[in-house]
Design a protein around this motif. Sequence first.
Motif, mmCIF file in Angstrom:
data_model
loop_
_atom_site.group_PDB
_atom_site.id
_atom_site.type_symbol
_atom_site.label_atom_id
_atom_site.label_comp_id
_atom_site.label_asym_id
_atom_site.label_seq_id
_atom_site.Cartn_x
_atom_site.Cartn_y
_atom_site.Cartn_z
ATOM 1 N N ALA A 43 25.818 38.496 26.584
ATOM 2 C CA ALA A 43 25.143 39.597 27.271
ATOM 3 C C ALA A 43 23.905 40.044 26.492
ATOM 4 N N LEU A 44 24.007 40.052 25.180
ATOM 5 C CA LEU A 44 22.854 40.438 24.368
ATOM 6 C C LEU A 44 21.744 39.404 24.481
ATOM 7 N N VAL A 45 22.101 38.130 24.448
ATOM 8 C CA VAL A 45 21.090 37.080 24.568
ATOM 9 C C VAL A 45 20.381 37.174 25.918
ATOM 10 N N ALA A 79 22.969 30.955 17.665
ATOM 11 C CA ALA A 79 23.048 29.519 17.900
ATOM 12 C C ALA A 79 21.641 28.960 18.059
ATOM 13 N N PRO A 80 21.385 27.746 17.560
ATOM 14 C CA PRO A 80 20.051 27.160 17.738
ATOM 15 C C PRO A 80 19.598 27.139 19.200
ATOM 16 N N ALA A 81 20.538 26.935 20.130
ATOM 17 C CA ALA A 81 20.173 26.915 21.548
ATOM 18 C C ALA A 81 19.675 28.278 22.007
ATOM 19 N N GLU A 82 20.236 29.358 21.440
ATOM 20 C CA GLU A 82 19.780 30.710 21.799
ATOM 21 C C GLU A 82 18.372 30.963 21.275
ATOM 22 N N ILE A 83 18.125 30.512 20.059
ATOM 23 C CA ILE A 83 16.779 30.634 19.495
ATOM 24 C C ILE A 83 15.790 29.829 20.319
ATOM 25 N N ALA A 84 16.159 28.598 20.630
ATOM 26 C CA ALA A 84 15.268 27.718 21.393
ATOM 27 C C ALA A 84 14.952 28.307 22.758
ATOM 28 N N GLY A 85 15.950 28.911 23.404
ATOM 29 C CA GLY A 85 15.719 29.480 24.723
ATOM 30 C C GLY A 85 14.699 30.605 24.696
ATOM 31 N N ALA A 117 17.929 20.827 10.972
ATOM 32 C CA ALA A 117 17.123 20.081 11.934
ATOM 33 C C ALA A 117 17.197 20.725 13.313
ATOM 34 N N ALA A 118 18.345 21.323 13.643
ATOM 35 C CA ALA A 118 18.480 22.009 14.928
ATOM 36 C C ALA A 118 17.619 23.268 14.957
ATOM 37 N N TRP A 119 17.550 23.984 13.833
ATOM 38 C CA TRP A 119 16.650 25.148 13.774
ATOM 39 C C TRP A 119 15.206 24.704 13.990
ATOM 40 N N ALA A 120 14.816 23.647 13.313
ATOM 41 C CA ALA A 120 13.450 23.146 13.480
ATOM 42 C C ALA A 120 13.222 22.689 14.922
ATOM 43 N N GLY A 121 14.221 22.037 15.505
ATOM 44 C CA GLY A 121 14.105 21.600 16.884
ATOM 45 C C GLY A 121 14.012 22.749 17.862
ATOM 46 N N ALA A 122 14.546 23.914 17.478
ATOM 47 C CA ALA A 122 14.459 25.107 18.323
ATOM 48 C C ALA A 122 13.076 25.749 18.274
ATOM 49 N N GLY A 123 12.244 25.278 17.357
ATOM 50 C CA GLY A 123 10.898 25.815 17.253
ATOM 51 C C GLY A 123 10.607 26.543 15.960
#
Length: 387
Positions: A43-45, A79-85, A117-123
């Motif tokens: 909900a926060l994301v 999560a890296p996916a949340e950052i990437a989004g 690498a996932a953090w970097a991939g998230a931007g």
Amino acid sequence: MSPALPFGSAYGFGLYVHWPYCTKICPYCDFNVYAAKDRDNSALVRALGDDLARHARVLEGHPKLGSIYFGGGTPSLMAPAEIAGLVRQADALFGLEPDAEITLEANPNDVLGADLAAWAGAGVNRLSIGLQSLDDDALGFLGRDHDAAGARRAVELAARHFPNHTIDLIYARPGQSPKAWETELSEALSLGAPHLSLYELTIAERTAFGKRAERGELQPMPDDDQADLYELTQAVAETHGLPAYEVSNHARSRETQSKHNLTYWRGGDWIGLGPGAHGRLSLEGQRVATLAPLKPGDYIAAVSKTAGLAGEPLSPVDTARELLALGLRPGEGFDITRVETLTGAPPDLATLQAFIDEGFMHRTGERIALTPEGRLLADRIAAELSP
């Protein structure tokens, strides 16, 4: 061509995202943070994304974002996916400058356990690592959940994925000697980070340390001793090739200075997302301050119910005071005509000249800046020069 306004996106445009959760709340922390526990953060994301879209509807015509800063709290718990989004959404709504700086604050243990690498991939292209100390006893005193060996490993690992990284240290701790701090700081500098943020320990009232100080269980370092350590800090960092470019921040080069923080200090615009996040925006020629509700639940509810932004227009005088207080912090200094544009008069010239004569400031044309000696008195100088 000079900017039309003495504030605003011509001085930088950034996005701050506040993640309010921490696995452990440190006894010195005065930020808007909450225990992470076992929470469903979906909900926060969603609210962060909806809030960003809400800002985009109001801020038509702004330039591309020059920086995104994930702060907290402990945003490395995202999560890296949340950052990437959120990065993708910011790019879609506002656009990102080709060299946009995207910073993620991270604790050493998170760095050691994460997929970098996932953090970097998230931007993410810059890590801010909260070491706070390289002394195990000090880390225990500060309530940190990592040890000095882990802190060193985290910086070494981060450097492989993020050449642009920074580390935080807290000094002027009770009983800390100049020799001990010089040794600790020299070791931190030897880790090779191109940027350091070096903060004196502040005992804030509502923190665990503040309550201990009220009971007489904790004695802050005397001001004169803090000043001595500050001057030692400047000398040691400069010797290692990281001079101060701001009161508490040191960088190896102009390229490794914090682009996001420079937006604050220069009087640029920034969006503040997340519980308790502050923002500064230029709307219809006015400087507008935004402040999100502090509690995560209240923030989520407010975003869902409100289409517009809850902002408070700042008066020209309040804007001038804020610009001056922040603008004096970096070594590049501040153009005093910006105060005159807002208030109709420059800062008091007699007071300014007195500070120059005392060696606390220097002036080149209309630009004023603090000397190294003046940085010790930054708050007092800004207050006395304020309209």
